[in-house]
Design an enzyme around this catalytic site. Structure first.
Site, short mmCIF file in Angstrom:
data_model
loop_
_atom_site.label_atom_id
_atom_site.label_comp_id
_atom_site.label_asym_id
_atom_site.label_seq_id
_atom_site.Cartn_x
_atom_site.Cartn_y
_atom_site.Cartn_z
N THR A 1 28.04 18.97 11.38
CA THR A 1 27.53 17.74 10.79
C THR A 1 26.80 18.03 9.49
O THR A 1 26.98 17.34 8.48
CB THR A 1 26.58 17.03 11.77
OG1 THR A 1 27.33 16.61 12.91
CG2 THR A 1 25.92 15.82 11.13
N ILE B 1 16.13 10.57 7.95
CA ILE B 1 17.49 10.26 7.51
C ILE B 1 17.56 8.88 6.86
O ILE B 1 18.12 8.72 5.77
CB ILE B 1 18.47 10.34 8.70
CG1 ILE B 1 18.55 11.78 9.21
CG2 ILE B 1 19.86 9.85 8.31
CD1 ILE B 1 19.34 11.94 10.51
N VAL C 1 14.94 -4.55 16.42
CA VAL C 1 16.20 -5.25 16.19
C VAL C 1 16.84 -5.50 17.55
O VAL C 1 17.07 -4.56 18.33
CB VAL C 1 17.14 -4.42 15.30
CG1 VAL C 1 18.48 -5.13 15.13
CG2 VAL C 1 16.51 -4.16 13.94
N HIS D 1 17.71 24.50 9.95
CA HIS D 1 17.12 25.84 9.84
C HIS D 1 16.52 26.30 11.16
O HIS D 1 16.47 27.49 11.44
CB HIS D 1 16.10 25.91 8.70
CG HIS D 1 15.13 24.76 8.65
ND1 HIS D 1 15.48 23.53 8.16
CD2 HIS D 1 13.83 24.66 9.00
CE1 HIS D 1 14.43 22.72 8.22
NE2 HIS D 1 13.42 23.39 8.74
N HIS E 1 0.53 30.40 -13.57
CA HIS E 1 0.08 29.22 -14.32
C HIS E 1 0.97 29.02 -15.54
O HIS E 1 1.28 29.98 -16.24
CB HIS E 1 -1.36 29.41 -14.79
CG HIS E 1 -1.83 28.29 -15.67
ND1 HIS E 1 -2.19 27.06 -15.17
CD2 HIS E 1 -1.97 28.21 -17.04
CE1 HIS E 1 -2.55 26.28 -16.18
NE2 HIS E 1 -2.42 26.96 -17.32
#
Length: 463
Positions: A42, A181, A234, A319, A442
């Site tokens: 996926t 998502i 819903v 991961h 920096h």
């Protein structure tokens, strides 16, 4: 006789393919089963990778419209080509999936094409042929959780799979679910011109995130033009010639209302995908949420069968699955594989990005842990000012007595990259003072991390 392997991995997503590659590196004869036409699962095919390609494309367009002018860069008749954006996304997906195929060949991992089902604890069937192994790893990942009364067709009512392949920009996109998502994909289509409304059952977005960061996150998404209906459920969806009519109710009860949309994205979470594996036939136990039960070494209730990634308990992150794949392969080789679940980062790839690792302030309070807080805003960071990206802040949490770093939370530019040094700090058991005494280049965005670490002890320098 069935073809014999040392290890067979079922599923070629990030957990599965990494487990297969690592096991092969350790000298084992390995096969990996994948029913898609391409490897990567996926994540590479319809998840992490294509969504990030669209996020980048939409951010580029939005910056050209709204951000470049402050840098003295202007353009007229700005437009975008959705077909080319989708083409770029597909090229990125192709490069990544072909890359995994190359790695299989390089490491001599056999790709078994088709869907797998168990015949016994040491034998699977793929496309009518039997294959045996001493060790079989379930790495079949997850799928979108369906919402009763809202039937997905991947055209008008879509999951993330359909949301990354829309043929035109919807006038009004309704996202059901205020998690990673939905917010990422909602921001893509908002930048490209859609009106976006997020409907969330809870009274806040991203419930696993530090509360202060979640509040700031909602404000930044609001500045982008996204709208929110929190504390709302819903209850149904009716398709019409014009789009979709949703029926909504307050989560705590009350009068119903309707909401019209061109496209509805259902993103209320994901669930373990084990359909067709035949787990019952071999006695592999699952929990109340359908996830495969494992012990601390990824072993299931059946000796010789293991599971990793989204199909077991824990955060559904690519991961995390990869780390488990490596750890399991090393355990099977007699080594000491291990995953530190307290040092797994989570990132939302909106802009600004949101990233976190370790404990939230709410978790520490609930656990009765005395802690210190250090915060530093990007408005006071020189590099962020130069970029024109000053929204957000770095927030560090450390133990009040020992100063050990317990959690880190960032909302701001490149937060997903910046978080890495704090993941490393937690992995090594560092204190906030250790981070504060580390020299940071920096001008860099990472200086905000140093300043937040200094702020833990009340001695930030630049605010």
């Amino acid at each position: 006789m069935a073809d014999q392997f040392d290890v067979i991995v079922i599923g070629a997503g990030p957990g599965g393919y990494v487990c297969a590659i690592r096991a092969a590196q350790l000298g084992m004869k390995v096969a990996c089963v994948e029913k898609r036409a391409t490897l990567g699962g996926t994540c590479l095919n319809v998840g992490c990778i294509p969504s990030k390609a669209l996020l980048q494309s939409s951010e580029n367009y939005h910056e050209l419209l709204h951000g470049f002018a402050r840098h003295g860069v202007s353009a007229e008749n700005v437009s975008f080509d959705l077909g080319k954006m989708m083409g770029h996304k597909d090229e990125v997906v192709g490069a990544n999936t072909k890359g995994v195929e190359f790695l299989f060949k390089k490491n001599k991992v056999t790709w078994l094409k088709g869907a797998a089902s168990f015949k016994s604890a040491n034998t699977i069937v793929v496309d009518g042929k039997e294959y045996g192994a001493r060790h079989i790893v379930i790495a079949t990942g997850s799928e979108s959780v369906p919402l009763p009364g809202v039937e997905v067709d991947e055209t008008q009512i879509v999951t993330s799979t359909g949301a990354i392949a829309l043929e035109s920009v919807p006038k009004h996109l309704v996202v059901i679910g205020g998690g990673y998502i939905g917010l990422e994909l909602g921001s893509v289509w908002r930048r490209l011109g859609a009106e976006v409304t997020v409907v969330e059952f809870l009274d806040r977005l991203v419930p696993t995130m530090d509360g202060e960061v979640a509040t700031a996150f909602q404000k930044t998404l609001g500045k982008l033009g996204m709208k929110f209906k929190l504390g709302t459920k819903v209850t149904g969806a009716a398709k019409t010639a014009k789009g979709v009519t949703l029926t909504l109710e307050p989560a705590k009860g009350g009068a119903a209302e309707t909401l019209e949309a061109d496209v509805v994205l259902v993103a209320i979470g994901r669930r373990a995908h084990t359909e067709g594996l035949g787990l019952d036939a071999v006695g592999v136990a699952t929990d109340e949420r359908g996830r495969v039960k494992t012990n601390g070494h990824y072993t299931t209730s059946v000796p010789g069968i293991y599971a990793i990634g989204d199909v077991i308990a824990g955060p559904m992150l690519a991961h995390k699955a990869e780390e488990e794949g490596v750890a399991l392969a090393e355990l099977l080789a007699g080594q000491a594989g291990h995953v530190n679940y307290g040092a797994i980062p989570g990132v939302v790839y909106t802009w600004p990005e949101v990233a976190s690792v370790g404990k939230t302030e709410e978790e520490l309070k609930a656990e009765g842990v005395a802690y210190k807080v250090g915060k530093f805003p990007f408005t006071a960071n020189g590099r962020a000012r130069a970029m024109g990206d000053t929204d957000g802040f770095v927030k560090l949490l450390s133990d009040k007595t020992t100063d050990k770093l317990l959690g880190a939370h960032i909302i701001g530019p490149d937060a997903g990259t910046i978080i890495a040094e704090l993941v490393l700090a937690i992995e090594f058991g560092a204190s906030a003072e250790d981070v504060a005494r580390t020299s940071h280049a920096h001008p860099s965005l990472n200086e905000a991390v140093k300043e937040a670490a200094l702020a833990v002890d009340g001695r930030a320098l630049h605010i």
